[in-house]
Write a protein that holds these residues in place. Structure first.
Motif, mmCIF file in Angstrom:
data_model
loop_
_atom_site.group_PDB
_atom_site.id
_atom_site.type_symbol
_atom_site.label_atom_id
_atom_site.label_comp_id
_atom_site.label_asym_id
_atom_site.label_seq_id
_atom_site.Cartn_x
_atom_site.Cartn_y
_atom_site.Cartn_z
ATOM 1 N N ILE A 12 -11.358 -59.036 -7.018
ATOM 2 C CA ILE A 12 -10.682 -58.161 -6.391
ATOM 3 C C ILE A 12 -9.123 -58.894 -6.805
ATOM 4 O O ILE A 12 -8.842 -59.863 -6.546
ATOM 5 C CB ILE A 12 -10.590 -57.992 -4.784
ATOM 6 C CG1 ILE A 12 -12.223 -57.497 -4.565
ATOM 7 C CG2 ILE A 12 -9.662 -57.205 -4.075
ATOM 8 C CD1 ILE A 12 -12.145 -56.009 -5.237
ATOM 9 N N GLY A 13 -7.848 -57.982 -6.782
ATOM 10 C CA GLY A 13 -6.828 -58.344 -6.986
ATOM 11 C C GLY A 13 -6.025 -58.382 -5.718
ATOM 12 O O GLY A 13 -6.214 -58.538 -4.668
ATOM 13 N N ARG A 14 -4.687 -57.506 -5.779
ATOM 14 C CA ARG A 14 -3.871 -57.158 -4.518
ATOM 15 C C ARG A 14 -4.394 -56.049 -3.776
ATOM 16 O O ARG A 14 -4.995 -55.224 -4.420
ATOM 17 C CB ARG A 14 -2.277 -57.040 -5.340
ATOM 18 C CG ARG A 14 -1.957 -58.185 -5.909
ATOM 19 C CD ARG A 14 -0.618 -57.684 -6.564
ATOM 20 N NE ARG A 14 -0.952 -56.526 -7.684
ATOM 21 C CZ ARG A 14 -0.023 -55.911 -8.407
ATOM 22 N NH1 ARG A 14 1.255 -56.043 -8.330
ATOM 23 N NH2 ARG A 14 -0.505 -55.091 -9.059
ATOM 24 N N THR A 15 -3.930 -56.049 -2.631
ATOM 25 C CA THR A 15 -4.139 -54.896 -1.456
ATOM 26 C C THR A 15 -2.641 -54.639 -1.103
ATOM 27 O O THR A 15 -1.994 -55.482 -0.905
ATOM 28 C CB THR A 15 -5.060 -55.261 -0.304
ATOM 29 O OG1 THR A 15 -4.728 -56.176 0.297
ATOM 30 C CG2 THR A 15 -6.484 -55.480 -1.074
ATOM 31 N N ALA A 16 -2.645 -53.260 -0.759
ATOM 32 C CA ALA A 16 -1.211 -52.657 -0.202
ATOM 33 C C ALA A 16 -1.580 -52.267 1.097
ATOM 34 O O ALA A 16 -2.664 -51.066 1.118
ATOM 35 C CB ALA A 16 -0.802 -52.054 -1.365
ATOM 36 N N VAL A 171 -12.803 -56.550 -0.065
ATOM 37 C CA VAL A 171 -12.190 -55.416 0.771
ATOM 38 C C VAL A 171 -13.173 -54.677 1.377
ATOM 39 O O VAL A 171 -14.320 -54.343 0.644
ATOM 40 C CB VAL A 171 -11.312 -54.468 -0.070
ATOM 41 C CG1 VAL A 171 -10.911 -53.399 0.688
ATOM 42 C CG2 VAL A 171 -10.113 -55.394 -0.758
ATOM 43 N N HIS A 172 -13.283 -54.420 2.634
ATOM 44 C CA HIS A 172 -14.165 -53.651 3.510
ATOM 45 C C HIS A 172 -13.626 -52.384 3.881
ATOM 46 O O HIS A 172 -12.726 -52.543 4.476
ATOM 47 C CB HIS A 172 -14.739 -54.429 4.578
ATOM 48 C CG HIS A 172 -15.997 -53.928 5.270
ATOM 49 N ND1 HIS A 172 -17.014 -54.774 5.700
ATOM 50 C CD2 HIS A 172 -16.415 -52.587 5.308
ATOM 51 C CE1 HIS A 172 -17.868 -53.886 6.125
ATOM 52 N NE2 HIS A 172 -17.812 -52.869 5.773
ATOM 53 N N ARG A 227 -0.360 -44.810 8.158
ATOM 54 C CA ARG A 227 -0.404 -46.225 8.311
ATOM 55 C C ARG A 227 -1.637 -46.674 8.047
ATOM 56 O O ARG A 227 -2.513 -46.184 8.208
ATOM 57 C CB ARG A 227 0.260 -46.936 9.352
ATOM 58 C CG ARG A 227 1.909 -46.875 9.591
ATOM 59 C CD ARG A 227 2.473 -47.830 10.646
ATOM 60 N NE ARG A 227 2.138 -47.034 12.011
ATOM 61 C CZ ARG A 227 2.414 -47.717 13.173
ATOM 62 N NH1 ARG A 227 3.090 -48.923 13.203
ATOM 63 N NH2 ARG A 227 2.042 -47.279 14.155
ATOM 64 N N GLY A 228 -1.461 -47.978 7.135
ATOM 65 C CA GLY A 228 -2.860 -48.677 6.679
ATOM 66 C C GLY A 228 -3.080 -48.766 5.439
ATOM 67 O O GLY A 228 -2.138 -48.963 4.478
ATOM 68 N N LEU A 229 -4.302 -48.520 4.812
ATOM 69 C CA LEU A 229 -4.469 -48.859 3.422
ATOM 70 C C LEU A 229 -3.593 -48.043 2.459
ATOM 71 O O LEU A 229 -3.896 -46.699 2.599
ATOM 72 C CB LEU A 229 -5.957 -48.812 3.199
ATOM 73 C CG LEU A 229 -6.334 -49.246 1.812
ATOM 74 C CD1 LEU A 229 -5.863 -50.575 1.356
ATOM 75 C CD2 LEU A 229 -8.009 -48.711 1.446
ATOM 76 N N SER A 230 -2.780 -48.785 1.526
ATOM 77 C CA SER A 230 -2.366 -47.800 0.665
ATOM 78 C C SER A 230 -3.127 -47.777 -0.648
ATOM 79 O O SER A 230 -3.562 -46.538 -1.273
ATOM 80 C CB SER A 230 -0.878 -48.214 0.278
ATOM 81 O OG SER A 230 -0.212 -47.562 -0.765
ATOM 82 N N TRP A 231 -3.389 -48.955 -1.282
ATOM 83 C CA TRP A 231 -4.431 -49.220 -2.224
ATOM 84 C C TRP A 231 -5.102 -50.559 -2.420
ATOM 85 O O TRP A 231 -4.446 -51.275 -1.661
ATOM 86 C CB TRP A 231 -3.394 -48.595 -3.779
ATOM 87 C CG TRP A 231 -2.357 -49.256 -3.959
ATOM 88 C CD1 TRP A 231 -1.003 -48.878 -3.209
ATOM 89 C CD2 TRP A 231 -1.951 -50.704 -4.518
ATOM 90 N NE1 TRP A 231 -0.068 -49.820 -3.818
ATOM 91 C CE2 TRP A 231 -0.549 -50.973 -4.565
ATOM 92 C CE3 TRP A 231 -3.045 -51.442 -5.042
ATOM 93 C CZ2 TRP A 231 0.005 -52.014 -4.820
ATOM 94 C CZ3 TRP A 231 -2.354 -52.771 -5.420
ATOM 95 C CH2 TRP A 231 -0.935 -53.090 -5.504
#
Length: 279
Positions: A12-16, A171-172, A227-231
């Motif tokens: 896993i890389g970045r989260t947004a 990521v969950h 709001r919350g997970l973008s990608w």
């Protein structure tokens, strides 16, 4: 490499995250989680460990929270390299925030908390892979047991932030259908199921305990939004692996978009997943 499974080096890389109060959220992830602020503008913050970006906060104009019925993030999981750094995380949380849970999962030791905009966070450290318990068929057995917090706190080294080597271990997701989740992440993308239990499934590449988890515990029925997970991002070891994934996605029902450094696809529950090469 085989064409039906992701290569072992996948991670896993970045989260947004889409956020309403960029200043408050940046301060939280710096002071409580321990990330460094690598870049800041009026509309976004990039945070990471040392020089490695891990989390992007994107300010949204309306600031609406994700509707309770919507799918999205269950938690982002920051993986630290040692028990000492996990102990330092406990100290930061106790000083600046509130710990909402702590568990021994047999394969890992984990802390849980929630950020100011109700996004779940896990901070954890893995036990050595050779010590992970396994069933007779070789599958990984993850449990949920009380964590020896006193021992973890006693290991603290006194560092104020997350050390080099910290990454997004997994990521969950909160999803509406585990069957649809498996169809996309396993049958199309190429992750492998590690743990399949009522209401949850955990998938990975290369035999890791899980890179992506999904659950239907809260009976989410709508798409991600507000709001919350973008990608979030899946890193592949080389261009060949990226090409294979792109071909598999192109043959699926999910449209693929080329980005500056890879591809993006909007999967089940309208959750965007990005793929690129990375070391």
């Amino acid at each position: 490499m085989t064409t039906d499974r992701l290569p072992q080096q996948t991670r896993i890389g970045r989260t947004a995250l889409r956020v309403g109060d960029l200043e408050e959220m940046t301060r939280f992830y710096r002071n409580v989680v321990g990330l460094d602020v690598l870049h800041r503008s009026d509309t976004s913050s990039v945070l990471g460990a040392e020089d490695t970006p891990l989390l992007i906060l994107e300010r949204v104009e309306d600031g609406r929270q994700r509707h309770r019925s919507g799918a999205g993030l269950f938690h982002n999981a920051f993986r630290v390299p040692s028990r000492e750094s996990l102990g330092d995380a406990v100290a930061r949380i106790r000083e600046h925030w509130e710990l909402s849970g702590a568990s021994d999962h047999s394969v890992s030791e984990a802390l849980y908390l929630t950020d100011p905009e109700d996004n779940g966070i896990e901070i954890y450290r893995d036990r050595p892979r050779e010590d992970w318990p396994r069933s007779d068929d070789g599958s990984i057995r993850m449990g949920t047991y009380p964590l020896d917090l006193e021992a973890v706190e006693g290991a603290a080294a006194g560092d104020s932030g997350l050390p080099a080597g910290t990454d997004i271990g997994h990521v969950h997701l909160a999803v509406s259908s585990l069957e649809t989740f498996r169809d996309f992440y396993v049958d199309t993308v190429g992750f492998e199921v590690q743990v399949d239990e009522p209401g949850a499934v955990f998938v990975s590449a290369g035999g890791y305990h899980h890179h992506i988890g999904a659950n239907t515990w809260n009976q989410r029925s709508g798409p991600v939004g507000g709001r919350g997970l973008s990608w979030f991002e899946v890193l592949l070891p080389d261009p060949e692996a990226l090409n294979v994934v792109q071909a598999r996605l192109t043959d699926s029902q999910y449209p693929v978009i080329e980005t500056a450094d890879g591809i993006a696809v909007t999967g089940p529950n309208e959750i965007e997943v990005r793929f690129r090469t990375g070391t």
